[in-house]
Design a protein around this motif. Structure first.
Motif, PDB file in Angstrom:
ATOM      1  N   SER A   1       0.853  -1.189   0.000  1.00 13.46           N
ATOM      2  CA  SER A   1       0.000   0.000   0.000  1.00 13.46           C
ATOM      3  C   SER A   1       0.886   1.235   0.000  1.00 13.46           C
ATOM      4  O   SER A   1       2.106   1.138   0.235  1.00 13.46           O
ATOM      5  N   GLY A   2       0.241   2.363  -0.192  1.00 12.19           N
ATOM      6  CA  GLY A   2       0.979   3.615  -0.088  1.00 12.19           C
ATOM      7  C   GLY A   2       1.498   3.843   1.318  1.00 12.19           C
ATOM      8  O   GLY A   2       2.622   4.304   1.522  1.00 12.19           O
ATOM      9  N   SER A   3       0.660   3.515   2.302  1.00 15.31           N
ATOM     10  CA  SER A   3       1.085   3.704   3.700  1.00 15.31           C
ATOM     11  C   SER A   3       2.344   2.900   3.994  1.00 15.31           C
ATOM     12  O   SER A   3       3.270   3.392   4.649  1.00 15.31           O
ATOM     13  N   GLU A   4       2.363   1.664   3.519  1.00 16.34           N
ATOM     14  CA  GLU A   4       3.546   0.833   3.766  1.00 16.34           C
ATOM     15  C   GLU A   4       4.748   1.323   2.970  1.00 16.34           C
ATOM     16  O   GLU A   4       5.885   1.243   3.446  1.00 16.34           O
ATOM     17  N   ALA A   5       4.491   1.824   1.758  1.00 15.48           N
ATOM     18  CA  ALA A   5       5.612   2.357   0.966  1.00 15.48           C
ATOM     19  C   ALA A   5       6.243   3.543   1.700  1.00 15.48           C
ATOM     20  O   ALA A   5       7.467   3.715   1.706  1.00 15.48           O
ATOM     21  N   VAL A   6       5.399   4.354   2.347  1.00 17.58           N
ATOM     22  CA  VAL A   6       5.906   5.515   3.085  1.00 17.58           C
ATOM     23  C   VAL A   6       6.661   5.062   4.328  1.00 17.58           C
ATOM     24  O   VAL A   6       7.786   5.522   4.596  1.00 17.58           O
ATOM     25  N   ASP A   7       6.073   4.172   5.100  1.00 18.03           N
ATOM     26  CA  ASP A   7       6.778   3.712   6.309  1.00 18.03           C
ATOM     27  C   ASP A   7       8.107   3.064   5.941  1.00 18.03           C
ATOM     28  O   ASP A   7       9.119   3.231   6.634  1.00 18.03           O
TER      29      ASP A   7
ATOM     30  N   HIS B   1       0.304  11.179   4.067  1.00 18.20           N
ATOM     31  CA  HIS B   1       1.275  10.127   3.777  1.00 18.20           C
ATOM     32  C   HIS B   1       0.790   8.782   4.288  1.00 18.20           C
ATOM     33  O   HIS B   1       1.595   7.926   4.666  1.00 18.20           O
ATOM     34  N   GLY B   2      -0.526   8.591   4.321  1.00 12.31           N
ATOM     35  CA  GLY B   2      -1.053   7.292   4.725  1.00 12.31           C
ATOM     36  C   GLY B   2      -1.326   7.235   6.209  1.00 12.31           C
ATOM     37  O   GLY B   2      -1.247   8.243   6.929  1.00 12.31           O
ATOM     38  N   VAL B   3      -1.650   6.032   6.670  1.00  9.07           N
ATOM     39  CA  VAL B   3      -2.201   5.884   8.011  1.00  9.07           C
ATOM     40  C   VAL B   3      -1.334   5.033   8.954  1.00  9.07           C
ATOM     41  O   VAL B   3      -1.729   4.780  10.093  1.00  9.07           O
TER      42      VAL B   3
ATOM     43  N   GLY C   1      -1.998  15.781  -2.901  1.00 10.36           N
ATOM     44  CA  GLY C   1      -3.196  15.333  -3.616  1.00 10.36           C
ATOM     45  C   GLY C   1      -4.457  15.420  -2.799  1.00 10.36           C
ATOM     46  O   GLY C   1      -5.305  16.305  -3.011  1.00 10.36           O
ATOM     47  N   SER C   2      -4.580  14.521  -1.817  1.00 14.80           N
ATOM     48  CA  SER C   2      -5.879  14.394  -1.157  1.00 14.80           C
ATOM     49  C   SER C   2      -6.222  15.581  -0.267  1.00 14.80           C
ATOM     50  O   SER C   2      -7.360  15.725   0.140  1.00 14.80           O
ATOM     51  N   THR C   3      -5.257  16.458   0.021  1.00  7.59           N
ATOM     52  CA  THR C   3      -5.617  17.656   0.783  1.00  7.59           C
ATOM     53  C   THR C   3      -5.947  18.825  -0.147  1.00  7.59           C
ATOM     54  O   THR C   3      -5.998  19.969   0.297  1.00  7.59           O
TER      55      THR C   3
ATOM     56  N   GLU D   1       5.095   9.860  -4.090  1.00  3.99           N
ATOM     57  CA  GLU D   1       4.415   9.937  -5.393  1.00  3.99           C
ATOM     58  C   GLU D   1       3.294   8.902  -5.491  1.00  3.99           C
ATOM     59  O   GLU D   1       3.012   8.372  -6.573  1.00  3.99           O
ATOM     60  N   VAL D   2       2.685   8.593  -4.368  1.00  5.70           N
ATOM     61  CA  VAL D   2       1.620   7.592  -4.381  1.00  5.70           C
ATOM     62  C   VAL D   2       0.491   8.030  -5.328  1.00  5.70           C
ATOM     63  O   VAL D   2      -0.094   7.215  -6.025  1.00  5.70           O
ATOM     64  N   ILE D   3       0.230   9.327  -5.377  1.00  2.00           N
ATOM     65  CA  ILE D   3      -0.761   9.825  -6.335  1.00  2.00           C
ATOM     66  C   ILE D   3      -0.103  10.303  -7.630  1.00  2.00           C
ATOM     67  O   ILE D   3      -0.583  10.034  -8.722  1.00  2.00           O
TER      68      ILE D   3
ATOM     69  N   ALA E   1       2.347   3.700  -5.257  1.00  5.04           N
ATOM     70  CA  ALA E   1       1.361   2.621  -5.027  1.00  5.04           C
ATOM     71  C   ALA E   1       0.265   2.840  -6.077  1.00  5.04           C
ATOM     72  O   ALA E   1       0.567   3.120  -7.228  1.00  5.04           O
ATOM     73  N   LYS E   2      -0.979   2.773  -5.677  1.00  5.80           N
ATOM     74  CA  LYS E   2      -2.131   3.142  -6.522  1.00  5.80           C
ATOM     75  C   LYS E   2      -1.979   2.735  -7.996  1.00  5.80           C
ATOM     76  O   LYS E   2      -2.247   1.598  -8.359  1.00  5.80           O
ATOM     77  N   GLY E   3      -1.558   3.684  -8.870  1.00  6.52           N
ATOM     78  CA  GLY E   3      -1.485   3.427 -10.311  1.00  6.52           C
ATOM     79  C   GLY E   3      -0.514   2.319 -10.683  1.00  6.52           C
ATOM     80  O   GLY E   3      -0.538   1.819 -11.804  1.00  6.52           O
TER      81      GLY E   3
HETATM   82  N1  PMP Z   1       0.688   8.818   0.313  1.00 11.32           N
HETATM   83  C1  PMP Z   1      -0.097   9.564  -0.473  1.00 11.32           C
HETATM   84  C2  PMP Z   1       0.462  10.782  -1.124  1.00 11.32           C
HETATM   85  C3  PMP Z   1      -1.428   9.200  -0.687  1.00 11.32           C
HETATM   86  O1  PMP Z   1      -2.207   9.956  -1.454  1.00 11.32           O
HETATM   87  C4  PMP Z   1      -1.916   8.028  -0.074  1.00 11.32           C
HETATM   88  C5  PMP Z   1      -3.344   7.565  -0.282  1.00 11.32           C
HETATM   89  N2  PMP Z   1      -4.240   8.479  -0.736  1.00 11.32           N
HETATM   90  C6  PMP Z   1      -1.061   7.291   0.742  1.00 11.32           C
HETATM   91  C7  PMP Z   1       0.240   7.707   0.918  1.00 11.32           C
HETATM   92  C8  PMP Z   1      -1.535   6.055   1.432  1.00 11.32           C
HETATM   93  O2  PMP Z   1      -1.815   5.055   0.517  1.00 11.32           O
HETATM   94  P1  PMP Z   1      -2.689   3.796   0.965  1.00 11.32           P
HETATM   95  O3  PMP Z   1      -4.083   4.289   1.162  1.00 11.32           O
HETATM   96  O4  PMP Z   1      -2.549   2.858  -0.215  1.00 11.32           O
HETATM   97  O5  PMP Z   1      -2.084   3.246   2.188  1.00 11.32           O
END
Ligand code: PMP
Length: 441
Positions: free
Chosen positions: A113-119, A148-150, A225-227, A255-257, A282-284
């Protein structure tokens, strides 16, 4: 019309993520199928997907090549151990990503996931300094209004107060740069704002406060992105890079988004002309079809870990499902589609049309700003008095009822469609949004 005619289960058991569960489960919005640019609701209504699921289905929904790669791989190799062992597709995908990455990137660490990629990225940053005899560099620097994820690492460097407050016990030694949004200075900017490069100098002040020798890394989304699609001011990312270089601090781009054609090319860092030390994605990466995250590092980062005795594990980190065969197959099939169909270039070609369509909403009731870059756009609305977020949420619902999925976050409408979108569909998204805004005045 209620959207739940085919939901036979009691909706109570499912604890929906980032959802007001008591409200949402009275009549949950469900999608039962998808194809190309559309979701299909259980009652057969089609919904034009203006947000690529959750910023992830870049190549459009239910691509047969990806479905086929997933099912073939699941049939042949359901799982391979990821510690000390692997399977060929993991090596293939890592190599393919390395080729897409900016020059100097050499290695890829897989997660789910993006969260794991960040951690993973944050741990790599800490381990990198330790491996170089600078274990006192433990401080991590994020930014306000970042996501940066959860995971506890990602959440600690994130800058959304509402996500952080309920979980007091976050990582220590974390600072935040100011966010780069100032409506007075940059409202209705197309692409990167001219104003705001000086905001990067806050990093110098943090360095001065704590001393560079305590700082491991700075992490930012190139475009938040999401903010609310907050586009970096011209020169801002370059300035961060200079300051990091001057003080031996690693720069991480989340660069998850932004990756995989969302901004421009495989990774947005190339577009901005700034090369970080670590990139998360992640994502794409798998077109959203299967969970996967990837953390890419520059050669010098990887090399720092490859010192020490040859028999030792260099980086004590990994997930049971790191580089899962099915995810790797999906990743390879996705990259293949992107290349074969020139999707990253397509996104670039649509940019001007997309930008004009987004900015055509200027002047509509309650619109206070419009931001865009690549195939991303944000339409910011004036909040309803005393009810933050409710206007945008109502607009989101009204768009959905009219057959368009457009996300709301706070009081901002967010758009990030699959890169296969046609011009007529761009028109449809923005004209539905415009009609809803007019009607809600
Ligand atoms: N980093 C960014 C920039 C994101 O936008 C997101 C998800 N929107 C995440 C991390 C976390 O990704 P995930 O929901 O796959 O854990």
């Amino acid at each position: 019309m209620p959207s739940t005619p085919t939901l036979s289960a009691n909706p109570e058991a499912y604890w929906m993520p980032f959802t007001a569960n008591r409200r949402a489960k009275r009549d949950p919005v469900l999608f039962s199928a998808a194809e190309g640019m559309h979701y299909i609701r259980p009652d057969g209504r089609r919904v034009l997907d203006g947000i690529a699921g959750l910023w992830c289905v870049n190549a459009g929904h239910r691509r047969p090549e990806i479905v086929e790669a997933i099912s073939r791989t699941a049939y042949e190799l359901d799982y391979a151990p990821s510690f000390q062992m692997s399977h060929p597709l993991a090596f293939e995908l890592a190599d393919a990503l390395r080729q897409e990455a900016p020059e100097g990137f050499s290695n890829v660490f897989f997660s789910n996931s993006g969260s794991e990629a960040v951690d993973t990225a944050l741990k790599i940053a800490l381990g990198y300094h330790r491996a170089r005899g600078q274990g006192q560099r433990v401080r991590l620097i994020g930014r306000e209004r970042s996501y940066h994820g959860v995971g506890f690492g990602g959440l600690s460097v994130s800058g959304i107060a509402g996500h952080r407050k309920p979980f007091g016990n976050l990582l220590p030694y974390v600072d935040h740069l100011p966010h780069t949004y100032d409506r007075e200075q940059m409202a209705y900017t197309r692409g990167q704002p001219d104003w705001g490069v000086h905001l990067a100098d806050a990093l110098e002040r943090i360095v001065a406060l704590h001393d560079a020798s305590t700082i491991a890394a700075v992490i930012v989304e190139p475009v938040a992105g999401s903010t609310g699609v907050i586009v970096p001011p011209k020169g801002y990312l370059q300035r961060l890079r200079q300051i990091c270089d001057a003080h031996g601090i690693l720069l991480i781009f989340d660069e998850v988004i932004c990756a995989f054609g969302r901004v421009d090319g495989a990774f947005a860092s190339s577009y901005f002309g700034v090369t970080p030390d670590i990139i998360t994605s992640a994502k794409g990466l798998t077109n959203g079809a299967i969970p996967m995250g990837a953390t890419l590092v520059q050669q010098h980062v990887y090399d720092a870990f490859m010192q020490g005795p040859d028999s030792a594990i260099e980086f004590s980190h990994g997930y049971t499902y790191s580089g899962h065969p099915v995810a790797c197959a999906a990743g390879l099939a996705t990259l293949d589609i992107c290349k074969r169909e020139g999707l990253f270039q397509r996104s670039r070609e649509l940019w001007a049309y997309w930008e004009d369509a987004a900015h055509s909403l200027k002047g509509l009731p309650n619109v206070v700003d419009i931001r865009n870059i690549g195939l991303l756009a944000a339409i910011e609305l004036a909040p309803l008095e005393g009810k933050p977020g409710q206007r945008a949420y109502a607009v989101h619902n009204a768009c959905l009822e009219r057959g368009c999925l457009i996300r709301s976050a706070g009081d901002t409408m967010l758009l990030s469609p699959p890169l296969i979108i046609e011009r007529a569909q761009i028109d449809e998204l923005f004209s539905v949004l415009a009609d809803v805004l007019r009607a809600s005045a």
